[in-house]
Write a protein that holds these residues in place. Structure first.
Motif, PDB file in Angstrom:
ATOM      1  N   ALA A   1     -14.131  -0.082  -2.824  1.00 26.46           N
ATOM      2  CA  ALA A   1     -12.679   0.408  -2.239  1.00 26.46           C
ATOM      3  C   ALA A   1     -13.081  -0.535  -0.782  1.00 26.46           C
ATOM      4  CB  ALA A   1     -12.619   1.478  -1.881  1.00 26.46           C
TER       5      ALA A   1
ATOM      6  N   LEU B   1      -8.735  -7.698   0.912  1.00 23.50           N
ATOM      7  CA  LEU B   1      -7.359  -6.724   0.728  1.00 23.50           C
ATOM      8  C   LEU B   1      -7.031  -7.455   3.063  1.00 23.50           C
ATOM      9  CD1 LEU B   1      -4.254  -6.593   0.067  1.00 23.50           C
ATOM     10  CD2 LEU B   1      -5.208  -4.995   0.181  1.00 23.50           C
TER      11      LEU B   1
ATOM     12  N   ARG C   1       2.468   1.875  -3.789  1.00 18.21           N
ATOM     13  CA  ARG C   1       1.387   2.392  -4.323  1.00 18.21           C
ATOM     14  C   ARG C   1       0.705   4.211  -3.614  1.00 18.21           C
ATOM     15  NH1 ARG C   1      -4.058   1.715  -5.005  1.00 18.21           N
ATOM     16  NH2 ARG C   1      -4.825   1.278  -2.423  1.00 18.21           N
TER      17      ARG C   1
ATOM     18  N   ALA D   1     -13.365  -4.549  -1.446  1.00 15.57           N
ATOM     19  CA  ALA D   1     -12.045  -5.024  -1.975  1.00 15.57           C
ATOM     20  C   ALA D   1     -10.934  -5.086  -0.562  1.00 15.57           C
ATOM     21  CB  ALA D   1     -11.409  -4.308  -2.583  1.00 15.57           C
ATOM     22  N   GLY D   2     -11.002  -3.565   0.222  1.00 19.12           N
ATOM     23  CA  GLY D   2     -10.309  -3.718   1.449  1.00 19.12           C
ATOM     24  C   GLY D   2     -10.538  -4.084   1.964  1.00 19.12           C
TER      25      GLY D   2
ATOM     26  N   LEU E   1      -9.392  -0.911  -5.801  1.00 16.24           N
ATOM     27  CA  LEU E   1      -8.666  -0.628  -4.507  1.00 16.24           C
ATOM     28  C   LEU E   1      -9.465   0.758  -4.798  1.00 16.24           C
ATOM     29  CD1 LEU E   1      -5.955  -2.742  -4.334  1.00 16.24           C
ATOM     30  CD2 LEU E   1      -7.583  -3.333  -2.606  1.00 16.24           C
ATOM     31  N   SER E   2      -9.738   1.088  -5.559  1.00 14.68           N
ATOM     32  CA  SER E   2     -11.070   2.755  -5.233  1.00 14.68           C
ATOM     33  C   SER E   2     -11.932   2.440  -5.766  1.00 14.68           C
ATOM     34  CB  SER E   2      -9.620   4.123  -6.239  1.00 14.68           C
ATOM     35  OG  SER E   2      -9.463   3.557  -7.849  1.00 14.68           O
TER      36      SER E   2
ATOM     37  N   VAL F   1       0.441  -6.065  -4.745  1.00 20.29           N
ATOM     38  CA  VAL F   1      -1.818  -5.335  -5.145  1.00 20.29           C
ATOM     39  C   VAL F   1      -1.267  -4.440  -6.009  1.00 20.29           C
ATOM     40  CG1 VAL F   1      -2.729  -4.326  -3.529  1.00 20.29           C
ATOM     41  CG2 VAL F   1      -1.029  -5.763  -2.474  1.00 20.29           C
TER      42      VAL F   1
ATOM     43  N   ASP G   1      -4.027  -2.276  -8.532  1.00 20.54           N
ATOM     44  CA  ASP G   1      -6.034  -1.362  -8.045  1.00 20.54           C
ATOM     45  C   ASP G   1      -6.269  -1.507  -9.361  1.00 20.54           C
ATOM     46  OD1 ASP G   1      -8.189   0.053  -7.956  1.00 20.54           O
ATOM     47  OD2 ASP G   1      -7.170   1.861  -7.247  1.00 20.54           O
TER      48      ASP G   1
ATOM     49  N   GLN H   1       0.688  -1.345   0.388  1.00 17.37           N
ATOM     50  CA  GLN H   1       0.248   0.451   0.112  1.00 17.37           C
ATOM     51  C   GLN H   1       0.865   1.173  -0.790  1.00 17.37           C
ATOM     52  OE1 GLN H   1      -2.764  -0.316  -0.936  1.00 17.37           O
ATOM     53  NE2 GLN H   1      -4.117  -0.340   0.856  1.00 17.37           N
TER      54      GLN H   1
END
Length: 455
Positions: free
Chosen positions: A97, A104, A50, A100-101, A92-93, A127, A129, A47
């Motif tokens: 999100a 994860l 990213r 997805a979070g 992830l956005s 990872v 997105d 993270q």
């Protein structure tokens, strides 16, 4: 004042909102740098990478550019020190999100547990997105498969993204494990595609098995929402009932949010009376006191054993009260849409004793689930969800394959295909011919304002 708030807060959501509001100006830069610090502090290097890459794109001339670039190189070198990788491709956005979070977080917990296990090969995460740049996603995904050669890819969330990703994964001989898509029979997309999601078919099979084999019910009515979720669960449940030589008396549908079900229930009652239901006139002369419109002119006894209501908790509460009013006082069965604490706490006693099925129960008495919930809460300071567990299972199964000396995508696929006793969070599991992970599901009963595990 803003600088102090941005540098001092640990509220990730607030920082992300600040960064989104000011993506290329102050104080968005401070929010981005603070997020990078938080991710590194939590050990979420992927993270942090990213976040740094996004920061460098948005602030190429920032005073912290050199220091941040150096940090990026350090983190990327650390990533490369891993012996193997699992790729995670999730939205992830964007609007998906939050889900997805959760997936994860479950994956991270599995990878971190593997890291703490003595003698386990080093496995890192890559990872990506899925929503960051849709126009270039397929090219980047192909490059990830060809260059990084992960042992497996966990993703996507949605069924619509599966076919093209499955084609690329098949070509690269790398397993693709979706932790959430409800796509039926993913094996139609290729021999490298697997699914750890709670599918409609799994739910229908389990609740039907409970009703017929464990409770001895034979006749059913179905009242479902007019949605894909409701229609599919109704169809599959009816299919299971008939395969077990049971009988479906009537099927009715409703619109989500509809409050008056009298039309559907009257039609259902009429169909039942044509078959097995009993209607006995009431001798009005034997009633004491003044008669009112509410006094029943007939006593109705349902000829069916239970009713299946695969809808949202908000609608189910309204429906069960009306079923009782119409003398349809039979056991209620539901699906995972019922799993809402507010539903259990409703004052209406009509739902007491109802049973539904789900792929996860946070208050389960199963030791492996209790351990998972405790570790998840310590790590993320919140309770896990169904999405968390499905991500956890996907990662853990790949890690188990690595511990069994699988060192390539082909070897991981062979392990997943052939093992009859895979270890899932809920218990022994195995992938079926359709690529779905068949594992124990949870039967949950509503009892005096609480959810209790039945099985």
């Amino acid at each position: 004042r803003i600088r102090e708030l941005a540098n001092g807060t640990s509220d990730k959501k607030a920082l992300e909102q600040l960064r989104s509001t000011f993506p290329r100006s102050f104080p968005g830069d401070l929010a981005s740098l603070r997020l990078i610090d938080l991710y590194i502090g939590r050990g979420e290097d992927h993270q942090a990478i990213r976040q740094i890459q996004q920061f460098l794109v948005n602030f190429p001339t920032h005073p912290q550019e050199a220091k941040t670039s150096e940090l990026l190189a350090t983190l990327q070198a650390k990533q490369k020190s891993n012996q193997f990788f699992i790729a995670v491709v999730l939205p992830l956005s964007g609007k998906l999100a939050p889900f997805a979070g959760e997936v994860l977080s479950g994956i991270q917990l599995a990878v971190e547990a593997n890291r703490d296990r003595a003698g386990s090969p080093s496995v890192g995460l890559i990872v990506k997105d899925l929503e960051s740049d849709p126009a270039t996603f397929l090219d980047e995904f192909s490059e990830l498969l060809d260059t990084d050669r992960p042992l497996a890819v966990i993703g996507p969330l949605l069924s619509k993204n599966l076919p093209v990703m499955a084609e690329l994964a098949e070509r690269a001989h790398i397993p693709l494990i979706t932790p959430a898509a409800t796509f039926p029979n993913v094996r139609r997309l290729g021999n490298y595609v697997f699914n750890t999601a709670l599918t409609y078919e799994l739910q229908a099979k389990r609740i039907a098995s409970y009703a017929i084999k464990e409770q001895g019910f034979r006749r059913f009515c179905i009242l479902h929402p007019d949605t894909t979720y409701g229609r599919e669960l109704a169809r599959l449940f009816a299919q299971e009932v008939r395969q077990h030589e049971g009988e479906v008396i009537a099927v009715e549908s409703y619109k989500e949010g509809e409050v008056d079900m009298s039309g559907q229930l009257k039609r259902m009652k009429a169909e039942d009376l044509n078959r097995y239901g009993l209607s006995v006139p009431v001798d009005q002369t034997k009633l004491t006191g003044k008669l009112t419109k509410l006094d029943k002119k007939v006593f109705y006894t349902p000829g069916f054993d239970a009713i299946f209501i695969p809808g949202r908790a908000a609608d189910a509460g309204i429906i069960t009260a009306q079923l009782n009013f119409h003398d349809m006082k039979v056991p209620f069965l539901g699906a995972n849409g019922w799993n809402s604490p507010d539903f259990a706490r409703t004052d209406d006693s009509s739902i007491d004793g109802a049973v539904f099925v789900d792929g996860f129960f946070v208050d389960s008495h199963t030791p492996t689930v209790q351990d998972f919930v405790a570790r998840y809460k310590r790590r993320f300071e919140t309770s896990p969800t169904l999405f968390s567990t499905q991500g956890y299972d996907a990662a853990k199964l790949v890690l188990d394959a690595v511990r069994k000396e699988a060192s390539s995508g082909e070897a991981v696929r062979d392990y997943l295909l052939t093992q009859p006793d895979l270890s899932s969070l809920a218990g022994p599991a195995a992938f079926g011919p359709d690529g779905t992970l068949n594992r124990p599901l949870f039967l949950i009963q509503i009892k005096r304002g609480r959810f209790l595990q039945v099985n």
